[in-house]
Write a protein that holds these residues in place. Structure first.
Motif, short mmCIF file in Angstrom:
data_model
loop_
_atom_site.label_atom_id
_atom_site.label_comp_id
_atom_site.label_asym_id
_atom_site.label_seq_id
_atom_site.Cartn_x
_atom_site.Cartn_y
_atom_site.Cartn_z
N VAL A 1 0.84 -1.20 0.00
CA VAL A 1 0.00 0.00 0.00
C VAL A 1 0.87 1.25 0.00
O VAL A 1 0.63 2.20 -0.76
CB VAL A 1 -0.94 -0.01 1.22
CG1 VAL A 1 -1.64 1.33 1.36
CG2 VAL A 1 -1.97 -1.13 1.09
N GLY A 2 1.92 1.24 0.84
CA GLY A 2 2.83 2.39 0.90
C GLY A 2 3.50 2.64 -0.43
O GLY A 2 3.60 3.79 -0.90
N ALA A 3 3.97 1.55 -1.07
CA ALA A 3 4.63 1.69 -2.37
C ALA A 3 3.64 2.18 -3.42
O ALA A 3 3.98 3.01 -4.27
CB ALA A 3 5.23 0.35 -2.79
N GLY A 4 2.40 1.68 -3.36
CA GLY A 4 1.37 2.12 -4.31
C GLY A 4 1.05 3.60 -4.16
O GLY A 4 0.92 4.32 -5.16
N LEU A 5 0.91 4.06 -2.90
CA LEU A 5 0.65 5.48 -2.66
C LEU A 5 1.81 6.34 -3.15
O LEU A 5 1.60 7.41 -3.74
CB LEU A 5 0.40 5.72 -1.16
CG LEU A 5 -0.90 5.12 -0.59
CD1 LEU A 5 -0.93 5.29 0.92
CD2 LEU A 5 -2.11 5.81 -1.23
N ALA A 6 3.04 5.88 -2.89
CA ALA A 6 4.21 6.63 -3.35
C ALA A 6 4.26 6.68 -4.87
O ALA A 6 4.63 7.71 -5.46
CB ALA A 6 5.49 5.99 -2.79
N LEU A 7 3.88 5.58 -5.52
CA LEU A 7 3.84 5.56 -6.98
C LEU A 7 2.83 6.57 -7.52
O LEU A 7 3.13 7.34 -8.45
CB LEU A 7 3.46 4.15 -7.46
CG LEU A 7 4.58 3.14 -7.68
CD1 LEU A 7 4.00 1.76 -7.91
CD2 LEU A 7 5.45 3.54 -8.86
N MET A 8 1.62 6.57 -6.93
CA MET A 8 0.59 7.50 -7.40
C MET A 8 1.00 8.95 -7.13
O MET A 8 0.74 9.85 -7.94
CB MET A 8 -0.74 7.17 -6.72
CG MET A 8 -1.37 5.88 -7.23
SD MET A 8 -3.03 5.59 -6.61
CE MET A 8 -2.70 5.12 -4.91
N PHE A 9 1.63 9.16 -5.98
CA PHE A 9 2.06 10.52 -5.62
C PHE A 9 3.09 11.04 -6.62
O PHE A 9 2.97 12.15 -7.15
CB PHE A 9 2.64 10.53 -4.21
CG PHE A 9 3.18 11.86 -3.78
CD1 PHE A 9 2.32 12.88 -3.38
CD2 PHE A 9 4.54 12.11 -3.79
CE1 PHE A 9 2.81 14.12 -2.99
CE2 PHE A 9 5.05 13.35 -3.41
CZ PHE A 9 4.17 14.35 -3.01
N THR A 10 4.12 10.24 -6.91
CA THR A 10 5.17 10.68 -7.84
C THR A 10 4.62 10.85 -9.25
O THR A 10 5.02 11.77 -9.97
CB THR A 10 6.35 9.69 -7.86
OG1 THR A 10 5.83 8.37 -8.08
CG2 THR A 10 7.12 9.71 -6.56
N ALA A 11 3.68 9.98 -9.63
CA ALA A 11 3.07 10.13 -10.96
C ALA A 11 2.28 11.43 -11.05
O ALA A 11 2.37 12.16 -12.04
CB ALA A 11 2.17 8.93 -11.25
N GLY A 12 1.51 11.71 -10.00
CA GLY A 12 0.73 12.95 -9.98
C GLY A 12 1.61 14.18 -9.99
O GLY A 12 1.33 15.16 -10.71
N VAL A 13 2.68 14.16 -9.19
CA VAL A 13 3.59 15.31 -9.14
C VAL A 13 4.29 15.51 -10.48
O VAL A 13 4.49 16.64 -10.94
CB VAL A 13 4.62 15.12 -7.99
CG1 VAL A 13 5.71 16.17 -8.08
CG2 VAL A 13 3.93 15.19 -6.64
N THR A 14 4.67 14.41 -11.12
CA THR A 14 5.31 14.50 -12.45
C THR A 14 4.37 15.17 -13.45
O THR A 14 4.79 16.03 -14.23
CB THR A 14 5.69 13.09 -12.95
OG1 THR A 14 6.57 12.49 -12.01
CG2 THR A 14 6.37 13.17 -14.31
N LEU A 15 3.10 14.77 -13.41
CA LEU A 15 2.13 15.37 -14.33
C LEU A 15 1.89 16.85 -14.02
O LEU A 15 1.62 17.65 -14.92
CB LEU A 15 0.82 14.58 -14.28
CG LEU A 15 0.90 13.14 -14.80
CD1 LEU A 15 -0.37 12.37 -14.48
CD2 LEU A 15 1.17 13.13 -16.30
N ALA A 16 1.98 17.20 -12.73
CA ALA A 16 1.78 18.60 -12.34
C ALA A 16 2.86 19.51 -12.93
O ALA A 16 2.66 20.73 -13.08
CB ALA A 16 1.77 18.73 -10.81
N MET A 17 4.00 18.92 -13.25
CA MET A 17 5.09 19.69 -13.84
C MET A 17 4.65 20.34 -15.15
O MET A 17 5.14 21.43 -15.52
CB MET A 17 6.29 18.78 -14.07
CG MET A 17 7.56 19.50 -14.48
SD MET A 17 8.34 20.40 -13.14
CE MET A 17 9.10 19.05 -12.23
N GLY A 18 3.72 19.70 -15.88
CA GLY A 18 3.23 20.26 -17.14
C GLY A 18 2.54 21.60 -16.95
O GLY A 18 2.67 22.51 -17.79
N GLN A 19 1.82 21.73 -15.81
CA GLN A 19 1.17 23.01 -15.54
C GLN A 19 2.21 24.08 -15.24
O GLN A 19 2.01 25.27 -15.55
CB GLN A 19 0.19 22.86 -14.36
CG GLN A 19 -0.99 21.94 -14.64
CD GLN A 19 -1.76 22.39 -15.89
OE1 GLN A 19 -2.20 23.54 -16.01
NE2 GLN A 19 -1.92 21.46 -16.84
#
Length: 592
Positions: free
Chosen positions: A24-42
């Motif tokens: 669960v911790g690894a999954g949350l970290a994965l989603m968090f880093t993916a979301g932050v990476t996408l936020a870079m586009g903004q």
């Protein structure tokens, strides 16, 4: 093939499920880093529209600070993700390695006769290492790329629907070769792993028998043979690499062709004022994220397929059922009288099903008495030892201990009643103390020393560089044959069994050491049921009874003097032994 992949992945999931919190911790970290990476586009959009185009230093500073903040969050999330996923890879691989090893220890000996030890070791080491790498690294990259691909596609649609059509049109074109090549990569990966296992197995066998190789001057032939194995493994690896390289090349060409078309259309829209430069910059960023995700998935899928092949080989080992199993309701062996009875026992080795090792053999060994087995090679003497230890079960008939069938005990309970001293003693890497204590891991050092003294081993052990702590090397290579034998006898003495199985236990000793060890064995045999395979007259004469074996059955039974009169075969064996003793000088143990 697809169902097989799902089966393997479901078995892997069982091991992963033991660490739900980490997952669960690894999954949350994965989603968090993916979301932050996408936020870079903004951040890119703000940097272009509010900074560059608007010419506002404050907004430019704000956009830069936003991008830096996102980068810091991305690094924190990546650290957590990398640590947790790598930990999972190491942990699950260790669990699978332990599970396979534990299972191997329960398998019947005939399995190891039919399968090469090097092949098994390759699965236990190379395959689990590959699995560890994929779970701890490649799988993480694939999941992260999948998340950024999905998020990137959503943001592409939100940013510009028209340009998104170019990307969406290219997705199935890119996924099709991934699916086609992925299946081939998996098959080739399994072949590659099996080739590598063959290399390791061959090398291990040659190294183990290095003295024989050098004695027969076969070094050049073995070099050529090993080179053939190595080149075969390399050829298999080349086929796998060629498929993976082709897959990556096709995916990259398709992806960047789609990006070029998208930039052309988007550039025209910016020129015409249909979209802002910031929107195009953000769209290009998301497109590159999506393209990079697909490229990563296409590259990683080869590793994942290799991991599936490796896991498949490991789970094959775990699925093997032992032919020697404990009964549902086992009987305790310890309270029973140590009397042994073979009742019409027939047996064929699995590797030689048409050749009977024993044929309707019936034999009684009363508790506390000794029986010597004599006869020509292949008569079935050693087979009796194998069946008594329940390494195999009889093809017909039964073997009784204290009136109970051996199959009514657990194999461990039965073997705790026995101690074996083989003609060729088996020693392990480690100290003398460890090897003797193998007979009783809970024994004190003083008890180990007493056992060594009883086996006439204490004196030469004390002369070793570190005494009882001296390392013996692989298979006890640093000891002479007679020294190995005495260490093995000390191990059996320390176990203090109710039943002794002695297979030429004094064959590697010089005359003086044999006399001393025979005295120790005579004392040890008192009150214990003992079966002896021996050709030396001194050992045979001390037995309560002697069974003459021929062609898997009992040809004659009696004492030494009785058999000299009643058994021509025994008389001939005795005469041959007598002549040999007359013409052969006793060899002295050089380090006794």
């Amino acid at each position: 093939m697809k169902n097989n992949t799902y089966t393997v992945l479901s078995k892997l999931a069982v091991f992963l499920s033991h660490y739900k919190a980490t997952l669960v911790g690894a999954g949350l970290a994965l989603m968090f880093t993916a979301g932050v990476t996408l936020a870079m586009g903004q951040g890119v959009k703000l940097l272009i529209d509010d900074g560059f185009v608007a010419g506002s230093p404050d907004k430019l500073n704000g956009a830069a600070i936003f991008i830096i903040g996102v980068a810091v969050l991305m690094s924190i999330g990546t650290y957590i993700r990398f640590y947790l996923v790598s930990w999972l890879g190491e942990r699950v691989s260790a669990d699978i390695r332990q599970a396979v090893f534990d299972h191997l220890l329960t398998l019947h000996p005939s399995y190891f006769e039919e399968n090469r030890s090097g092949e098994i070791m390759s699965r236990l080491t190379t395959d689990t290492t590959l699995l560890e790498t994929v779970i701890g690294s490649s799988a993480s990259m694939a999941l992260r790329s999948l998340l950024t691909f999905i998020g990137g596609m959503i943001l592409l649609l939100v940013t510009n629907l028209k340009l998104s059509a170019f990307v969406l049109a290219g997705v199935p074109v890119v996924l099709l070769p991934i699916m086609l090549f992925g299946r081939r990569v998996r098959n080739l990966s399994r072949q590659s792993q099996e080739s590598i296992a063959g290399v390791g197995s061959y090398a291990g066998e040659i190294i183990q028998q290095i003295k024989t190789v050098q004695s027969y001057t076969q070094e050049d032939n073995e070099k050529r043979a090993f080179n053939a194995h190595v080149e075969g493994a390399f050829a298999a690896a080349k086929r796998r690499i060629r498929q993976r390289a082709l897959l990556i090349a096709v995916v990259i060409s398709l992806i960047f062709s789609a990006i070029a078309a998208m930039l052309w259309v988007g550039g025209n829209d910016v020129i015409s004022g249909a979209m802002s430069a910031g929107e195009l910059g953000a769209f290009v960023f998301y497109a590159i994220i999506v393209a990079g995700s697909v490229a990563t998935i296409s590259e990683v899928i080869g590793d994942v397929q290799r991991a599936v092949g490796a896991a498949e080989r490991l789970f094959e080992l775990l699925s093997i059922k032992s032919l020697i199993v404990a009964p549902g309701k086992p009987q305790p062996a310890a309270p029973l009288e140590a009397a042994i009875h073979f009742d019409q026992v027939s047996f064929c080795y699995p590797s030689r099903p048409d050749e009977a090792a024993l044929s309707e053999l019936t034999l009684d060994i009363p508790a506390g008495r000794s029986l010597a087995l004599v006869g020509p090679s292949g008569a079935g003497k050693s087979t009796l030892f194998e069946l008594l230890q329940r390494f195999y079960d009889p093809s017909a008939g039964k073997i009784l201990l204290g009136g109970q069938d051996l199959r009514s005990f657990t194999p461990q309970d039965l073997r705790e009643q026995l101690a074996v001293v083989a003609q060729t003693p088996t020693l392990f890497s480690g100290s003398v103390l460890h090897n003797i204590r193998y007979g009783n891991p809970n024994a004190s050092e003083a008890e180990v020393i007493e056992a060594a003294k009883a086996a006439n081993a204490h004196d030469f052990i004390e002369r070793l560089p570190e005494g009882y702590q001296s390392d013996l090397g692989e298979q006890g290579v640093r000891l002479s044959g007679g020294q190995k034998q005495r260490v093995a006898i000390a191990r059996a003495i320390l176990k203090n069994p109710r039943i002794l199985l002695l297979d030429e236990a004094t064959s590697a000793l010089d005359a003086e050491s044999e006399f001393r060890v025979q005295q120790a064995l005579d004392n040890l045999m008192q009150g214990r049921t003992t079966i002896i395979i021996a050709h030396r007259l001194a050992t045979i004469r001390n037995a309560d009874q002697i069974a003459v074996m021929q062609d898997g059955n009992i040809a004659a039974l009696g004492t030494h003097n009785e058999l000299l009169d009643s058994s021509p075969l025994y008389k001939r064996l005795s005469e041959l032994q007598f002549q040999e003793n007359k013409t052969t000088q006793p060899s002295m143990d050089k380090t006794a």
